[in-house]
Design a protein around this motif. Structure first.
Motif, PDB file in Angstrom:
ATOM      1  N   ARG A  67       5.983 -11.578  14.270  1.00  0.00           N
ATOM      2  CA  ARG A  67       7.010 -10.604  14.929  1.00  0.00           C
ATOM      3  C   ARG A  67       6.921  -9.154  14.321  1.00  0.00           C
ATOM      4  NH1 ARG A  67       9.930  -7.714  17.563  1.00  0.00           N
ATOM      5  NH2 ARG A  67      11.919  -8.084  18.545  1.00  0.00           N
ATOM      6  N   LEU A  68       6.753  -9.003  13.183  1.00  0.00           N
ATOM      7  CA  LEU A  68       6.688  -7.708  12.666  1.00  0.00           C
ATOM      8  C   LEU A  68       5.313  -6.893  12.646  1.00  0.00           C
ATOM      9  CD1 LEU A  68       9.317  -8.201   9.661  1.00  0.00           C
ATOM     10  CD2 LEU A  68       9.881  -7.506  12.241  1.00  0.00           C
ATOM     11  N   ALA A  69       4.286  -7.570  12.942  1.00  0.00           N
ATOM     12  CA  ALA A  69       3.004  -7.436  12.697  1.00  0.00           C
ATOM     13  C   ALA A  69       2.806  -5.848  13.340  1.00  0.00           C
ATOM     14  CB  ALA A  69       1.931  -8.226  13.379  1.00  0.00           C
ATOM     15  N   GLY A  70       2.149  -5.079  12.529  1.00  0.00           N
ATOM     16  CA  GLY A  70       1.859  -3.839  13.009  1.00  0.00           C
ATOM     17  C   GLY A  70       3.141  -2.689  12.977  1.00  0.00           C
ATOM     18  N   HIS A  71       4.162  -3.297  12.668  1.00  0.00           N
ATOM     19  CA  HIS A  71       5.276  -2.358  12.786  1.00  0.00           C
ATOM     20  C   HIS A  71       5.284  -1.289  11.671  1.00  0.00           C
ATOM     21  CE1 HIS A  71       9.400  -0.755  12.515  1.00  0.00           C
ATOM     22  NE2 HIS A  71       9.670  -1.514  13.387  1.00  0.00           N
ATOM     23  N   PRO A  72       5.477   0.060  12.058  1.00  0.00           N
ATOM     24  CA  PRO A  72       5.139   1.168  11.259  1.00  0.00           C
ATOM     25  C   PRO A  72       6.055   1.435  10.075  1.00  0.00           C
ATOM     26  CG  PRO A  72       6.049   1.830  13.321  1.00  0.00           C
ATOM     27  CD  PRO A  72       5.716   0.484  13.491  1.00  0.00           C
ATOM     28  N   LEU A  73       7.249   0.640  10.095  1.00  0.00           N
ATOM     29  CA  LEU A  73       8.055   0.769   8.725  1.00  0.00           C
ATOM     30  C   LEU A  73       7.977  -0.650   8.034  1.00  0.00           C
ATOM     31  CD1 LEU A  73      10.972   2.663  10.135  1.00  0.00           C
ATOM     32  CD2 LEU A  73       9.074   3.535   8.656  1.00  0.00           C
ATOM     33  N   VAL A  74       7.061  -1.732   8.439  1.00  0.00           N
ATOM     34  CA  VAL A  74       7.265  -2.906   7.411  1.00  0.00           C
ATOM     35  C   VAL A  74       5.850  -2.763   6.581  1.00  0.00           C
ATOM     36  CG1 VAL A  74       7.062  -5.362   7.695  1.00  0.00           C
ATOM     37  CG2 VAL A  74       8.638  -3.927   9.113  1.00  0.00           C
ATOM     38  N   ARG A  75       5.939  -2.726   5.266  1.00  0.00           N
ATOM     39  CA  ARG A  75       4.790  -2.638   4.641  1.00  0.00           C
ATOM     40  C   ARG A  75       4.309  -4.065   4.263  1.00  0.00           C
ATOM     41  NH1 ARG A  75       7.246   1.650   0.362  1.00  0.00           N
ATOM     42  NH2 ARG A  75       6.554   3.476   1.577  1.00  0.00           N
ATOM     43  N   GLU A  76       5.237  -4.938   3.943  1.00  0.00           N
ATOM     44  CA  GLU A  76       4.792  -6.303   3.666  1.00  0.00           C
ATOM     45  C   GLU A  76       5.585  -7.419   3.834  1.00  0.00           C
ATOM     46  OE1 GLU A  76       1.887  -8.498   0.075  1.00  0.00           O
ATOM     47  OE2 GLU A  76       3.517  -7.046  -0.472  1.00  0.00           O
ATOM     48  N   VAL A  77       5.496  -8.608   4.133  1.00  0.00           N
ATOM     49  CA  VAL A  77       6.063  -9.718   4.453  1.00  0.00           C
ATOM     50  C   VAL A  77       5.635 -10.478   3.168  1.00  0.00           C
ATOM     51  CG1 VAL A  77       7.403 -11.588   5.596  1.00  0.00           C
ATOM     52  CG2 VAL A  77       6.703  -9.407   6.716  1.00  0.00           C
ATOM     53  N   ARG A  78       6.288 -11.221   2.181  1.00  0.00           N
ATOM     54  CA  ARG A  78       5.832 -11.912   1.217  1.00  0.00           C
ATOM     55  C   ARG A  78       6.999 -12.913   0.662  1.00  0.00           C
ATOM     56  NH1 ARG A  78       6.129  -6.679  -1.217  1.00  0.00           N
ATOM     57  NH2 ARG A  78       7.977  -6.521  -2.683  1.00  0.00           N
ATOM     58  N   GLY A  79       6.418 -14.150   0.072  1.00  0.00           N
ATOM     59  CA  GLY A  79       7.400 -14.892  -0.648  1.00  0.00           C
ATOM     60  C   GLY A  79       6.816 -16.315  -0.536  1.00  0.00           C
TER      61      GLY A  79
END
Ligand code: PLP
Length: 458
Positions: free
Chosen positions: A337-349
């Motif tokens: 959903r957040l792929a390529g969003h200019p204000l999302v650096r990483e999704v991790r966990g």
């Protein structure tokens, strides 16, 4: 800004501000927080106006079995009818014994248990144990680490803002970079340290994952140096990361394992530090040392029966497995959903402990004009602002307490696909409104002006 610059019709807000935490209420009033949370069940929380929220904070990872699980309520009711001796200081407590045995089975070979009431206390129990067992004074801890706010745990607090006002703290505490084995090895080589205190995933530092193999190698280095590795699983333990304990996939066992939060079933405060019998024997095995560690409420019966029932629910409802599957689903859906969003650096966990790191990924106009401003907005305001906007859409979550641009998502382990979908949709929709820092600044300013005009209405 005066102490009462906010206004509210709800008497509990004023009473809380007057008698508990004035500055917290002041901060909430800035944006017009407007809600008191009063009821909870499973993954849901309700406010004083009856509005319903999906809880992706879960008491900072305490409500692993969900809020007010019916089996816990039933067990507590029956316990209260038993007229049991809750604080048993005149001999062995059967309730503490039963819980310790259940924990020992899960954490073998860590089969001796020191009970306490909070995470910070249990971390200190681990540190004291290490001093008493090794005869050494020093403690190594990790930069960014968070272990509680007692004076002892503040001495090993990896965040300066939290530590500074209380200095001087314990001497002999040295920070090392998280994930850096070479630095750790150099410090351990001085043979000054009783314990190396570390989290398997740094939660409050922003869901920081260690390099593969780090913890097992650190345990090996510690053993060779005569230092005990104290693993703080206060937040990661009891299924949060998709295994009962976060260390298990790494193929090692720590010297000391610290548990708290979820052990309580989010109802009755309890924590524990588990270790091997020989370590415990060195520290407290003699008859003139058996009482060197303890507290009035440690291992009280009410908390022990709640914790034991919590362990049963985790097992019977297969919540650890659910955490793994649901967590993988949450990660995958967020990344999509957040792929390529200019204000999302990483999704991790891992499991149901997920961090979404926010901040500009590319150099926008404002970033070129004032990089310091952009960094300040994304670090100090953006995470909190997104959390507030999510709240207004019926989802509770919070930024990591030591890194405000990382949203920490940790729902009850009872969460299902439908809840994951609701969270992802809500976050995706909020972030769709902000594809640069300028609209964040615009909206925050607008809200502050609105609040000013409304007389800083809570
Ligand atoms: N250790 C970790 C990893 C934590 O996240 C926390 C609290 O958030 C603590 C220790 C302290 O626990 P408590 O607040 O129960 O003292």
């Amino acid at each position: 800004m005066g102490a009462d610059f906010w206004t509210s019709d709800h008497p509990a807000v004023a009473t809380y501000a007057r008698h508990v935490n004035p500055a917290f209420v002041k901060l909430l009033g800035l944006f017009g927080y407007g809600r008191l949370f009063i009821r909870a069940r499973d993954v849901w929380v309700w406010d004083h106006l009856g509005r319903q929220y999906l809880d992706f904070l879960a008491g900072f990872g305490s409500a692993n079995v969900g809020h007010n699980h019916p089996r816990l309520i039933e067990r507590l009711r029956s316990f209260l009818g038993e007229e049991a001796l809750n604080l048993c200081h005149v001999g062995p407590s059967p309730h503490a014994a039963e819980l310790a045995e259940a924990l020992a089975k899960l954490a073998e070979p860590l089969t001796v248990c020191l009970f306490a009431s909070s995470g910070g206390e249990a971390v200190e129990a681990g540190l004291k144990l290490a001093r008493a067992a090794t005869g050494r004074a020093g403690f190594l801890y990790c930069q960014g680490g968070f272990h509680g706010t007692n004076l002892g745990t503040l001495s090993v607090m990896g965040e300066e803002r939290m530590r500074k006002p209380f200095e001087p703290l314990l001497p002999g505490c040295e920070p090392v970079p998280y994930g850096d084995l070479a630095v750790l090895k150099a410090y351990l080589g001085t043979h000054r340290f009783a314990a190396f205190l570390v989290e398997p995933i740094q939660c409050e530092a922003g869901v920081v994952m260690p390099p593969a193999g780090y913890l097992a190698e650190a345990q090996d280095l510690c053993r060779r140096a005569g230092t005990l590795l104290v693993l703080d699983e206060v937040q990661t333990g009891l299924g949060r990361t998709g295994t009962m304990f976060a260390y298990q996939p790494d193929g090692f066992v720590p010297d000391v394992l610290v548990l708290a939060k979820a052990l309580s079933g989010s109802l009755a405060p309890i924590s524990a530090a588990l270790t091997r019998p020989e370590v415990h024997a060195k520290a407290y095995g003699a008859t003139d040392r058996f009482d060197l560690h303890g507290s009035t409420f440690a291992g009280n019966a009410l908390s022990c029966v709640t914790a034991l029932e919590t362990l049963h629910v985790l097992a019977d409802e297969e919540l650890v497995a659910n955490s793994k599957v649901r967590g993988a689903e949450l990660l995958a859906r967020l990344r999509e959903r957040l792929a390529g969003h200019p204000l999302v650096r990483e999704v991790r966990g891992r499991g149901l402990l997920v961090g979404v790191e926010l901040g500009p990924t590319e150099k926008g106009f404002l970033n070129r004009l004032s990089p310091a401003l952009v960094e300040m907005v994304s670090k100090k305001a953006f995470g909190q602002w997104v959390a507030l906007r999510l709240l207004e859409r019926g989802v509770i979550c919070q930024p990591a307490s030591q890194l405000w641009n990382v949203l920490k998502l940790e729902p009850p382990l009872t969460a299902q696909s439908v809840h994951v979908a609701q969270m992802v949709e809500a976050l995706g929709d909020v972030l769709d409104e902000y594809r640069g820092v300028t609209p964040v600044l615009r909206d925050v300013t607008e809200r502050l002006v609105r609040q000013f005009v409304a007389g800083w209405r809570f």
